[in-house]
Design an enzyme around this catalytic site. Sequence first.
Site, mmCIF file in Angstrom:
data_model
loop_
_atom_site.group_PDB
_atom_site.id
_atom_site.type_symbol
_atom_site.label_atom_id
_atom_site.label_comp_id
_atom_site.label_asym_id
_atom_site.label_seq_id
_atom_site.Cartn_x
_atom_site.Cartn_y
_atom_site.Cartn_z
ATOM 1 N N HIS A 184 24.177 20.766 83.470
ATOM 2 C CA HIS A 184 25.215 19.757 83.658
ATOM 3 C C HIS A 184 25.466 19.135 82.298
ATOM 4 O O HIS A 184 24.552 18.657 81.648
ATOM 5 C CB HIS A 184 24.792 18.691 84.662
ATOM 6 C CG HIS A 184 25.851 17.642 84.817
ATOM 7 N ND1 HIS A 184 26.887 17.774 85.710
ATOM 8 C CD2 HIS A 184 26.074 16.485 84.149
ATOM 9 C CE1 HIS A 184 27.693 16.727 85.592
ATOM 10 N NE2 HIS A 184 27.224 15.937 84.655
ATOM 11 N N CYS A 185 26.721 19.138 81.868
ATOM 12 C CA CYS A 185 27.047 18.668 80.523
ATOM 13 C C CYS A 185 27.687 17.287 80.618
ATOM 14 O O CYS A 185 28.785 17.158 81.166
ATOM 15 C CB CYS A 185 27.992 19.672 79.860
ATOM 16 S SG CYS A 185 28.377 19.237 78.174
ATOM 17 N N VAL A 186 27.012 16.265 80.073
ATOM 18 C CA VAL A 186 27.575 14.907 80.137
ATOM 19 C C VAL A 186 28.835 14.785 79.279
ATOM 20 O O VAL A 186 29.703 13.963 79.552
ATOM 21 C CB VAL A 186 26.555 13.825 79.696
ATOM 22 C CG1 VAL A 186 25.523 13.584 80.770
ATOM 23 C CG2 VAL A 186 25.913 14.156 78.384
ATOM 24 N N ASN A 190 30.933 17.672 83.758
ATOM 25 C CA ASN A 190 31.043 18.851 84.612
ATOM 26 C C ASN A 190 29.866 19.771 84.335
ATOM 27 O O ASN A 190 29.263 19.705 83.268
ATOM 28 C CB ASN A 190 32.358 19.574 84.281
ATOM 29 C CG ASN A 190 32.710 20.649 85.297
ATOM 30 O OD1 ASN A 190 32.093 20.727 86.354
ATOM 31 N ND2 ASN A 190 33.696 21.466 84.965
#
Length: 406
Positions: A184-186, A190
């Site tokens: 999960h990429c802050v 997304n």
Amino acid sequence: MGALRTVGLVILAISVFTFIALFGRLPAFRKTPVAFLHRVLWVYLPNGLAVVDNGWFGGRGVRCWTRSGSYVLKENHPLVLIFFTSLMVIGEIVFVPAAWPRLSSVHQFWVPIVITLPYVLLYKCVVTKSFITEDNHEEEMRRYPYDRVLFHPGHECSTCHFLKPARSKHCSFCNACVSRHDHHCVWLMNCVGANNCMYFISLLVSLSVMLIYGSYLGKSLLSESLEQLVPPDVKIAMQGWTTWINTWSVLVATYPRIGAVFLLMLMTAPLAVSFLAYHTYLIWAGTTTNETAKWTDWKDDVEDGLVFKTRSSLIFENPTAMDPHDRAWPVHTDQILVTDEDPPTEGCLLMSSSNCIAHRPGSDLPPDPRWKRLHSMKEVDNIYDMGFWNNLRDVMGFSVRGPISE
Ligand SMILES: [Zn+2]
Ligand SMILES: [Zn+2]
């Protein structure tokens, strides 16, 4: 000059801090100073502060921070995305108008393209979801076979209430199961998964290109100015690190718009490049960020001598009938792995071929010679590794189904 050196050091410190905060947890950095500093940052420092806060303020500080901190770290919020985009926009507003009149027509052609691409790809990364829904669940179940090492059939997501497809993971930020979950990429608000992985890799390439190209342009323009500022005979005397740093500090101070952004690009380029290098390594190894953590657990068990391997052809009479699904996948293995302190004994029974659990009716039975204790991860087959080019094709969304010639 002193102030400029401070600015340079501050930017360097921020880059190192970001690198440690973002990448320190990666299994690749286990047992390295990066991992240690990451622990200092996320574990020791907060724990130390909590102790001080408890003693002095009765824990009020921590309660307040947990409320704001949980928002910053746990909720799916746009702060990092806004920060990241603003940094790019401001950098470009500062740099481009100052540099534009001095650029050749070739660079004037490329600069707008190189600047625009990251925005387009960033947008695609943010809006493209890889969520598994009721509608696409059946299709997602067919995307990858279960390797029975990292992913076993028959596990249900307790939130989504359907069977978890191989290589998927439920993301608590996105509140959905994500196909081929990487992380999960802050920055993107997304998950990086099956559908946006190609945009993510392209974004990393475009950012690396932009930062390296920008640094190159900045350096060329500043060098050009140096030629004009310093007479040729003085340059011979300009030797040694101190003179070099001082000269460049003067240059950056004289041309602050080009100079400051040049410094920023120069110091953030290694971040983008190392992230790209890491993801290229993942593609080469046929794995994902999510899976590297699982592989590291297996590696630890193998190093401790706790993993035993056999072939299903040795155990089952009709191994090919085990799972018709596997035959659609180009890489086939019939390995069965179990983790145990002692080797599986003779007459051992596989409780379930899908879960690979060895059941030993009695420990006084002799070890089963069909099981071999593993000493290296090289002895473990990764069916998701189809060779670099096929892995790349898979990540980029092209079909790779069909037998792969060795
Ligand atoms: Zn789920
Ligand atoms: Zn997510």
